[in-house]
Design an enzyme around this catalytic site. Structure first.
Site, mmCIF file in Angstrom:
data_model
loop_
_atom_site.group_PDB
_atom_site.id
_atom_site.type_symbol
_atom_site.label_atom_id
_atom_site.label_comp_id
_atom_site.label_asym_id
_atom_site.label_seq_id
_atom_site.Cartn_x
_atom_site.Cartn_y
_atom_site.Cartn_z
ATOM 1 N N LYS A 295 -3.636 -13.646 -14.480
ATOM 2 C CA LYS A 295 -4.857 -14.107 -13.798
ATOM 3 C C LYS A 295 -6.059 -13.735 -14.661
ATOM 4 O O LYS A 295 -6.281 -12.545 -14.925
ATOM 5 C CB LYS A 295 -4.954 -13.427 -12.425
ATOM 6 C CG LYS A 295 -6.255 -13.712 -11.686
ATOM 7 C CD LYS A 295 -6.226 -13.089 -10.296
ATOM 8 C CE LYS A 295 -7.562 -13.201 -9.607
ATOM 9 N NZ LYS A 295 -7.590 -12.485 -8.327
ATOM 10 N N ALA B 58 0.839 -1.212 0.000
ATOM 11 C CA ALA B 58 0.000 0.000 0.000
ATOM 12 C C ALA B 58 0.865 1.250 0.000
ATOM 13 O O ALA B 58 0.621 2.197 -0.758
ATOM 14 C CB ALA B 58 -0.933 -0.009 1.204
ATOM 15 N N THR C 207 -9.622 -7.864 -3.642
ATOM 16 C CA THR C 207 -9.967 -6.477 -3.965
ATOM 17 C C THR C 207 -9.155 -5.434 -3.194
ATOM 18 O O THR C 207 -9.329 -4.237 -3.414
ATOM 19 C CB THR C 207 -11.454 -6.243 -3.629
ATOM 20 O OG1 THR C 207 -11.725 -6.877 -2.374
ATOM 21 C CG2 THR C 207 -12.357 -6.792 -4.686
HETATM 22 C C1 LIG Z 1 -4.867 -13.419 4.612
HETATM 23 C C2 LIG Z 1 -4.801 -12.245 3.666
HETATM 24 C C3 LIG Z 1 -4.843 -12.456 2.285
HETATM 25 C C4 LIG Z 1 -4.812 -11.365 1.407
HETATM 26 N N1 LIG Z 1 -4.930 -11.570 0.051
HETATM 27 C C5 LIG Z 1 -5.001 -10.514 -0.779
HETATM 28 C C6 LIG Z 1 -5.134 -10.675 -2.179
HETATM 29 O O1 LIG Z 1 -5.174 -11.787 -2.707
HETATM 30 N N2 LIG Z 1 -5.207 -9.574 -2.950
HETATM 31 C C7 LIG Z 1 -5.134 -8.314 -2.428
HETATM 32 O O2 LIG Z 1 -5.250 -7.332 -3.172
HETATM 33 N N3 LIG Z 1 -4.948 -8.138 -1.119
HETATM 34 C C8 LIG Z 1 -4.891 -9.183 -0.284
HETATM 35 N N4 LIG Z 1 -4.698 -8.984 1.047
HETATM 36 C C9 LIG Z 1 -4.479 -7.626 1.533
HETATM 37 C C10 LIG Z 1 -3.031 -7.230 1.240
HETATM 38 O O3 LIG Z 1 -2.160 -8.132 1.891
HETATM 39 C C11 LIG Z 1 -2.735 -5.818 1.697
HETATM 40 O O4 LIG Z 1 -3.740 -4.951 1.237
HETATM 41 C C12 LIG Z 1 -1.417 -5.357 1.131
HETATM 42 O O5 LIG Z 1 -0.392 -6.267 1.410
HETATM 43 C C13 LIG Z 1 -1.050 -3.993 1.678
HETATM 44 O O6 LIG Z 1 -0.706 -4.066 3.040
HETATM 45 P P1 LIG Z 1 -0.235 -2.737 3.744
HETATM 46 O O7 LIG Z 1 0.848 -2.147 2.937
HETATM 47 O O8 LIG Z 1 -1.424 -1.919 4.032
HETATM 48 O O9 LIG Z 1 0.330 -3.235 5.171
HETATM 49 P P2 LIG Z 1 1.651 -4.054 5.537
HETATM 50 O O10 LIG Z 1 2.118 -4.945 4.469
HETATM 51 O O11 LIG Z 1 1.345 -4.673 6.869
HETATM 52 O O12 LIG Z 1 2.769 -2.939 5.745
HETATM 53 C C14 LIG Z 1 2.815 -2.136 6.898
HETATM 54 C C15 LIG Z 1 4.083 -1.296 6.881
HETATM 55 O O13 LIG Z 1 4.001 -0.352 7.937
HETATM 56 C C16 LIG Z 1 5.234 -0.318 8.634
HETATM 57 N N5 LIG Z 1 4.980 0.125 10.009
HETATM 58 C C17 LIG Z 1 4.004 -0.299 10.849
HETATM 59 N N6 LIG Z 1 4.088 0.347 12.033
HETATM 60 C C18 LIG Z 1 5.142 1.192 11.916
HETATM 61 C C19 LIG Z 1 5.748 2.128 12.798
HETATM 62 N N7 LIG Z 1 5.309 2.328 14.043
HETATM 63 N N8 LIG Z 1 6.833 2.812 12.363
HETATM 64 C C20 LIG Z 1 7.313 2.638 11.109
HETATM 65 N N9 LIG Z 1 6.761 1.772 10.224
HETATM 66 C C21 LIG Z 1 5.706 1.066 10.635
HETATM 67 C C22 LIG Z 1 5.779 -1.731 8.533
HETATM 68 O O14 LIG Z 1 7.176 -1.757 8.729
HETATM 69 C C23 LIG Z 1 5.369 -2.091 7.095
HETATM 70 O O15 LIG Z 1 6.355 -1.602 6.216
HETATM 71 C C24 LIG Z 1 -4.701 -10.056 1.931
HETATM 72 C C25 LIG Z 1 -4.609 -9.857 3.313
HETATM 73 C C26 LIG Z 1 -4.669 -10.930 4.188
HETATM 74 C C27 LIG Z 1 -4.605 -10.679 5.674
#
Ligand SMILES: Cc1cc2nc3c(=O)[nH]c(=O)nc-3n(C[C@H](O)[C@H](O)[C@H](O)COP(=O)(O)OP(=O)(O)OC[C@H]3O[C@@H](n4cnc5c(N)ncnc54)[C@H](O)[C@@H]3O)c2cc1C
Length: 505
Positions: free
Chosen positions: A79, A16, A345
């Site tokens: 896909k 994200a 999604t």
């Molecule tokens: C079981 C499962 C299956 C999924 N399958 C899909 C799928 O098939 N397709 C899809 O589109 N999405 C899917 N998703 C969702 C997808 O994984 C996420 O939307 C995507 O990986 C983005 O995650 P993110 O970047 O929001 O969070 P994360 O990957 O958790 O990243 C969080 C970041 O924040 C940083 N951070 C956190 N706290 C701090 C702090 N205090 N100080 C500094 N840095 C910090 C961490 O170091 C990390 O870099 C799935 C999710 C789950 C749980």
């Protein structure tokens, strides 16, 4: 964002955060804007999220990335859609395919709608969706959905990829666009006297200050939920799953370009083909099964009971925040909410959130009116996705566990979904109903028809009567012939992947 914003800090380097970084740097490349992404070296990314919908292709194209730039590096495959298996116990409906609709389907979708509509009215016609879509034929024949230059129709498809590798790729790409990168763990968030984020304290002496903050800190939602106190609205009453167990398995040299979703006793399992492995995960509800039993059931499903492979276990909240953009903070990704991954999604939501934010900022220079409209839009999108996913569970016909029985009789579904189901069951026009509710922009009528027809929500064989000539106006053999003929134009999946990897060397 207040007028005159000059600096943005993105907190979090998961998919994200890096999508947001690339989008903002691309959309606002002409502004004198300083964008920095801050990531903790100690808190990992979620490391799942390996399937996408077609808009990821547009995103990559818009930031200037071609398939040969990234696919080989991220172990990516194509896909064409998702097969849902064992969600329905109705005869002939043990599986169906939800495709990404392509232009050649324009000639066959009217036949699908016709058959499925009349079948609902009790006419003996075949309304099973899969056979009406080119994407299904490509998946079964292991063909890549990439049209040759002389193919006169537009194609639509998504990807599977290793999420960690995609994050790394996007990080490099963002740095070429001038995005700065810092490693630090944010330990405290200091607000100013108007309740805006003033600066971030870190585990080192340094503080981090910007005019605007993007919270991509994952489920922690360190800025929006924790610091600004924006409430989280759970939807656990309609979506029971809150846990997952994840395993890799050996890859297939020529994988089908599709995700498989198989319903198990307390949830469902995904199988996602990458070039280096299959990603597998079982998404289940800890209210109905404990983690060890779920893992054992999943191992049995994969034939891995005795295999020496360690599983990864995850917990997740389902729902969304009440507002996604508050004061000088925008939440993007898991920090803004999560509807379980059944239709993959989540990344689409990330892209859409950033895109709409940029649009709102450009149009209104960040006034309350534009922010409110933006928040309403994103809420509505979350809720529309939620209802489509909830429908999967509500119309299931499994009877083997309390989990499926409770999901199939859940009366807490939204009024909107109730009305859609009523229209379907009364044999009325569901396309009109989606338009009436202004929902067709999220999941189109084709998707709803596939879901409801694919699970066999029809009168049974005993209840139907033969159709007249008009009812039987579409010849399914001709449709099959036409789609198989179209499929002849497409390259074998593994050859296309190999040529991309070679091109990227
Ligand atoms: C079981 C499962 C299956 C999924 N399958 C899909 C799928 O098939 N397709 C899809 O589109 N999405 C899917 N998703 C969702 C997808 O994984 C996420 O939307 C995507 O990986 C983005 O995650 P993110 O970047 O929001 O969070 P994360 O990957 O958790 O990243 C969080 C970041 O924040 C940083 N951070 C956190 N706290 C701090 C702090 N205090 N100080 C500094 N840095 C910090 C961490 O170091 C990390 O870099 C799935 C999710 C789950 C749980």
């Amino acid at each position: 964002m207040r007028k005159g914003t000059k600096s943005i800090v993105i907190l979090g380097g998961g998919t994200a955060g890096w999508i947001a970084a690339n989008s903002l740097a691309t959309h606002w490349q002409d502004r004198d804007l300083d964008i920095t992404l801050v990531e903790s070296p100690d808190i990992g990314i979620i490391g799942v999220g390996e399937g996408s919908t077609p808009p990821l292709r547009n995103f990559l194209h818009n930031i200037g990335v071609g398939e040969s730039d990234w696919m080989g590096r991220c172990d990516a495959t194509y896909k064409t859609g998702i097969t849902f298996r064992n969600w329905s116990t109705k005869l002939g409906f043990d599986e169906y395919f939800h495709p990404f609709q392509c232009q050649p389907d324009d000639f066959t979708v009217p036949a699908f709608f016709h058959n499925s509509f009349l079948r609902r009215q009790g006419v003996d016609l075949d309304g099973h969706p899969s056979q009406f879509f080119l994407a299904w034929h490509l998946a079964l024949q292991r063909l890549a959905p990439v049209a040759p230059p002389n193919f006169p129709f537009r194609m639509s498809y998504g990807y599977h990829f290793n999420s960690g590798l995609l994050g790394k790729f996007l990080q490099e790409w963002a740095s070429k666009k001038g995005v700065k990168y810092r490693q630090a763990t944010v330990t405290d968030v200091v607000l100013d006297d108007q309740g805006y984020i003033d600066f971030l304290k870190t585990d080192s002496e340094e503080t981090i200050k910007a005019d605007f903050y993007v919270d991509s800190s994952g489920f922690r939602s360190r800025l929006l939920q924790e610091a600004l106190g924006v409430p989280f609205e759970s939807c656990e009453d309609v979506l029971f799953n809150d846990s997952a167990v994840v395993f890799p398995t050996e890859p297939d040299e020529n994988p089908q370009p599709q995700t498989i979703s198989t319903a198990l006793k307390y949830g469902w399992a995904w199988k996602i083909p990458l070039t280096s492995r299959f990603g597998n995960g079982y998404v289940y509800s800890s209210r109905y099964v404990d983690d060890d039993d779920a893992e054992m059931e999943f191992r049995q499903h994969l034939g891995l009971v005795d295999a020496d492979i360690e599983a990864r276990r995850l917990k997740f909240p389902v729902g969304r925040v009440r507002e996604h953009w508050v004061k000088n903070c925008l939440a993007v990704g898991l920090s803004q909410g999560f509807i379980e991954p059944l239709e993959a999604t989540a990344l689409d939501m990330v892209q859409e959130t950033v895109f709409r934010f940029v649009e709102a900022a450009n149009n209104g220079d960040m006034t309350d009116k534009h922010r409110n409209e933006f928040n309403e839009y994103v809420d509505r999108r979350f809720d529309a996705v939620r209802d489509y996913i909830v429908c999967h569970y509500r119309i299931n016909t499994r009877d083997d566990t309390d989990y499926w029985r409770d999901a199939g009789t859940n009366e807490k579904i939204s009024q909107s979904l109730r009305e859609i189901l009523t229209v379907w069951l009364q044999g009325k026009n569901i396309t009109d109903e989606l338009e009436r509710q202004n929902l067709d922009a999220y999941f189109p009528s084709m998707s709803w028809n596939c879901l409801l027809a694919g699970k066999g929500i029809f009168p049974t064989d005993e209840q139907v009567r033969p159709g007249n000539e008009l009812a039987n106006k579409y010849n399914l053999k001709n449709i099959e012939k036409y789609l198989k003929g179209c499929a002849l134009n497409f390259p074998p999946h593994h050859e296309q992947l190999r040529s991309l990897s070679n091109a990227g060397d």
